[in-house]
Enzyme design. Structure first.
Site, PDB file in Angstrom:
ATOM      1  N   THR A   1       0.843  -1.201   0.000  1.00  0.00           N
ATOM      2  CA  THR A   1       0.000   0.000   0.000  1.00  0.00           C
ATOM      3  C   THR A   1       0.879   1.252   0.000  1.00  0.00           C
ATOM      4  O   THR A   1       1.936   1.262   0.643  1.00  0.00           O
ATOM      5  CB  THR A   1      -0.881  -0.007   1.260  1.00  0.00           C
ATOM      6  N   GLY A   2       0.403   2.291  -0.695  1.00  0.00           N
ATOM      7  CA  GLY A   2       1.133   3.560  -0.686  1.00  0.00           C
ATOM      8  C   GLY A   2       1.499   3.979  -2.103  1.00  0.00           C
ATOM      9  O   GLY A   2       1.188   3.280  -3.068  1.00  0.00           O
TER      10      GLY A   2
ATOM     11  N   THR B   1       4.449   4.200  -3.614  1.00  0.00           N
ATOM     12  CA  THR B   1       5.433   3.350  -4.302  1.00  0.00           C
ATOM     13  C   THR B   1       4.758   2.050  -4.741  1.00  0.00           C
ATOM     14  O   THR B   1       4.962   1.578  -5.862  1.00  0.00           O
ATOM     15  CB  THR B   1       6.638   3.065  -3.383  1.00  0.00           C
TER      16      THR B   1
ATOM     17  N   ASP C   1       6.240  -4.157  -1.354  1.00  0.00           N
ATOM     18  CA  ASP C   1       5.645  -3.010  -0.661  1.00  0.00           C
ATOM     19  C   ASP C   1       6.717  -1.959  -0.370  1.00  0.00           C
ATOM     20  O   ASP C   1       7.913  -2.264  -0.335  1.00  0.00           O
ATOM     21  CB  ASP C   1       5.008  -3.494   0.658  1.00  0.00           C
TER      22      ASP C   1
ATOM     23  N   LYS D   1       6.849   1.021   8.939  1.00  0.00           N
ATOM     24  CA  LYS D   1       5.786   1.101   7.956  1.00  0.00           C
ATOM     25  C   LYS D   1       4.497   1.575   8.631  1.00  0.00           C
ATOM     26  O   LYS D   1       4.414   1.611   9.833  1.00  0.00           O
ATOM     27  CB  LYS D   1       5.559  -0.281   7.307  1.00  0.00           C
TER      28      LYS D   1
ATOM     29  N   GLY E   1       0.672   4.988   5.704  1.00  0.00           N
ATOM     30  CA  GLY E   1      -0.648   4.980   5.047  1.00  0.00           C
ATOM     31  C   GLY E   1      -1.713   4.299   5.884  1.00  0.00           C
ATOM     32  O   GLY E   1      -2.860   4.183   5.461  1.00  0.00           O
TER      33      GLY E   1
ATOM     34  N   GLU F   1      -0.518  -5.231   6.097  1.00  0.00           N
ATOM     35  CA  GLU F   1       0.806  -5.356   5.469  1.00  0.00           C
ATOM     36  C   GLU F   1       1.624  -6.423   6.193  1.00  0.00           C
ATOM     37  O   GLU F   1       2.277  -7.263   5.561  1.00  0.00           O
ATOM     38  CB  GLU F   1       1.534  -4.006   5.510  1.00  0.00           C
TER      39      GLU F   1
ATOM     40  N   LYS G   1      14.413   7.219   2.209  1.00  0.00           N
ATOM     41  CA  LYS G   1      13.872   6.375   3.291  1.00  0.00           C
ATOM     42  C   LYS G   1      14.976   5.676   4.097  1.00  0.00           C
ATOM     43  O   LYS G   1      14.700   5.100   5.153  1.00  0.00           O
ATOM     44  CB  LYS G   1      12.921   5.314   2.718  1.00  0.00           C
TER      45      LYS G   1
HETATM   46  C1  5RP Z   1       1.449   2.187   4.159  1.00  0.00           C
HETATM   47  C2  5RP Z   1       2.922   1.969   4.184  1.00  0.00           C
HETATM   48  C3  5RP Z   1       3.696   2.446   3.018  1.00  0.00           C
HETATM   49  O1  5RP Z   1       4.470   1.402   2.533  1.00  0.00           O
HETATM   50  C4  5RP Z   1       4.572   3.561   3.457  1.00  0.00           C
HETATM   51  O2  5RP Z   1       3.788   4.551   4.069  1.00  0.00           O
HETATM   52  C5  5RP Z   1       5.350   4.152   2.288  1.00  0.00           C
HETATM   53  O3  5RP Z   1       4.490   4.876   1.485  1.00  0.00           O
HETATM   54  P1  5RP Z   1       4.972   5.606   0.173  1.00  0.00           P
HETATM   55  O4  5RP Z   1       5.344   4.523  -0.803  1.00  0.00           O
HETATM   56  O5  5RP Z   1       3.774   6.404  -0.270  1.00  0.00           O
HETATM   57  O6  5RP Z   1       6.160   6.481   0.514  1.00  0.00           O
HETATM   58  O7  5RP Z   1       3.478   1.412   5.093  1.00  0.00           O
HETATM   59  O8  5RP Z   1       0.844   1.763   5.342  1.00  0.00           O
END
Ligand code: 5RP
Length: 218
Positions: A28-29, A31, A81, A94, A97, A103, A121
């Site tokens: 989720t998110g 990426t 993910d 994590k 989101g 997850e 990151k």
């Molecule tokens: C969602 C997550 C995402 O993997 C994390 O927030 C990274 O998000 P993004 O890819 O938008 O930077 O853990 O619960």
């Protein structure tokens, strides 16, 4: 390269880890969204997916990709993910989101976890990003007091309910020197559903996007 271009580059690179004729775990998110869009291009090669959130399931279905309930699936070959933070041991934070529980479940049920992230990151010590903790609503204040005892500053994520009907406390000011130990400690607080540390079972592979391309850490 912009941050989005880096995310797109790691999403493309992750396709290498997708095995034909298997079920793929999808995170989720933003990426993970880039990954879903890449996966759509080879959707005829896979047997389907298991999604870690309602939002990702909707995006997958929008591309005509089958989404299975985890209970109806025997094996997931790989889980792909993003992350909010990672260290060099592939311990992750994590849940930015809010999808951390699903997850962690899909990651646990998968043979391999490939994390995809841009190099903003990567940190030496986890904890600058507030650590998300999913909590049963009636335990919110109790859990918050326990988190304060551990040295954190929990802040309720206002107006947010998880896909599981729970609340999130984002814990600020934690310098996470021992991620595995903290993950266990937080798991032991009654009322905590999940915390956003992925250290007991870290990622198996990290695809890190930077100006020089995609690096593979494992
Ligand atoms: C969602 C997550 C995402 O993997 C994390 O927030 C990274 O998000 P993004 O890819 O938008 O930077 O853990 O619960």
């Amino acid at each position: 390269m912009t941050q989005d271009e880096m995310k797109q580059a790691v999403a493309k690179a992750a396709i290498e880890y997708v095995e034909a004729g298997t079920i793929i775990g999808v995170g989720t998110g933003s990426t993970a969204n880039f990954f879903i869009d890449e996966l759509a291009k080879i959707k005829h090669k896979i047997d389907g997916t298991v999604a870690s959130s309602i939002a990702s399931a909707e995006r997958l279905k929008g591309h005509g990709i089958e989404v299975f309930d985890l209970n109806n699936v025997n094996e997931i070959s790989v889980y792909i993910d993003g992350a909010d933070e990672t260290n060099r041991h592939l311990h992750l934070v994590k849940g930015g989101g809010g999808a951390l529980t699903r997850e962690k479940i899909v990651a646990a049920a998968s043979k391999k976890f490939v994390c995809i992230a841009d190099d903003s990151k990567l940190v030496d010590v986890l904890g600058k990003f507030p650590l998300p903790v999913e909590v049963i609503p009636m335990a919110r204040s109790f859990v918050a007091r326990e988190l304060v005892k551990l040295g954190g500053e929990p802040v309720l994520r206002e107006g947010f309910t998880t896909d599981n009907g729970n609340v999130i406390l984002d814990v600020h000011n934690m310098e996470i020197m021992e991620p595995t130990k903290l993950e266990q400690t937080l798991n032991n607080i009654t009322g905590v559903v999940t915390n956003g540390l992925f250290a007991i079972k870290p990622a198996d592979v990290l695809l890190l996007g930077g100006q020089d391309g995609v690096k593979v850490l494992d």
